[in-house]
Design an enzyme around this catalytic site. Structure first.
Site: not given
Ligand SMILES: [Zn+2]
Ligand SMILES: [Zn+2]
Length: 258
Positions: A53, A55, A57-58, A109, A131, A169
């Protein structure tokens, strides 16, 4: 085939899978961390990146990694990534080395979140679920509804129970504190929490989780279990009218949980 959770930021894992000299990376939020890992063993070639996805942090490491390695990138068709990618959606397959990755749609998410599942010949299956599913928990509903997330988790629940669940995570211990509040009588949950605490005390990841174990301990995979329904209704002050309603109560309870 070697599977490695590479820690990044405060609690992310970038999953790396190695077949001979070929490396596949999943959700590389930090490109330098991956390049440093690759540099430890000369000859390794990052050739494929799977993204679950959009985001940051990915996806934050995609630019660096594509520039440095020329790796091909697969990402969710409904989401925008910072680099050009081959768009994928549920039902698609991606061949990598001896594996055939099956793409699953798991919105909730984010609106276009996908997961990747494959069955190595001589090992248990592997799921990269970003996530969507965490050990003992699930992702927050940023762009989707409770009904969508429930359907996505139902979909993942039907995978083989020996599937290794590679979550993005390390949220396990805080998830299990909540799970124990929901289901104080669940003995498997209590035993699993002790085992995870021991792993963290030794500086080890609690992941990958095993799907069959998650089905026994994760309240978000157990929202149809009478004890979980009853706990959700009691906390919310009213019984929900349907399965999605129970799931929404659980998710809301977890959002407020300290
Ligand atoms: Zn994440
Ligand atoms: Zn995420």
């Amino acid at each position: 085939m070697q599977l490695t959770p590479l820690p990044a930021f405060a609690d992310n894992y970038i999953w790396l899978l190695q077949h001979q000299q070929q490396v596949l990376a999943v959700d590389p939020g930090d490109g330098q961390a991956v390049l440093q890992w690759l540099a430890r063993e000369p000859g390794l070639q990052l050739d494929t990146i799977l993204v679950t996805h959009h985001h940051a942090d990915h996806t934050g490491g995609l630019n660096d990694l594509v520039l440095a390695t020329g790796a091909r990138v697969f990402g969710p068709a409904l989401e925008k990534l910072p680099v050009p990618c081959t768009p994928v959606a549920g039902g698609d397959e991606i061949s990598w080395g001896p594996l055939n990755w099956q793409v699953l749609d798991v919105p909730g998410h984010t609106a276009g979140h996908v997961a990747y599942w494959a069955q190595p010949a001589d090992q248990s299956p592997v799921l990269f679920c970003g996530d969507t599913l965490f050990s003992g928990g699930c992702g927050r509903l940023f762009e989707g509804t409770a009904a969508q997330m429930l359907q996505s988790l139902d979909h993942l629940s039907r995978l083989p129970t020996n599937t290794r669940v590679c979550c993005a995570h390390e949220y396990t211990l805080s998830n299990l504190r909540f799970a124990r509040t929901v289901e104080p009588g669940n003995m498997q949950l209590a035993a699993y929490e002790l085992a995870c605490q021991a792993r963290r005390e030794q500086g080890q990841p609690t992941l990958p989780a095993v799907l069959g174990q998650e089905l026994e301990i994760n309240p978000f995979l157990r929202s149809r279990v009478p004890a979980v329904r009853a706990a959700a209704a009691q906390h919310a002050g009213a019984a929900a009218p349907d399965d999605a309603g129970v799931f929404a109560q659980l998710r809301e309870w977890k959002n407020q949980f300290k």
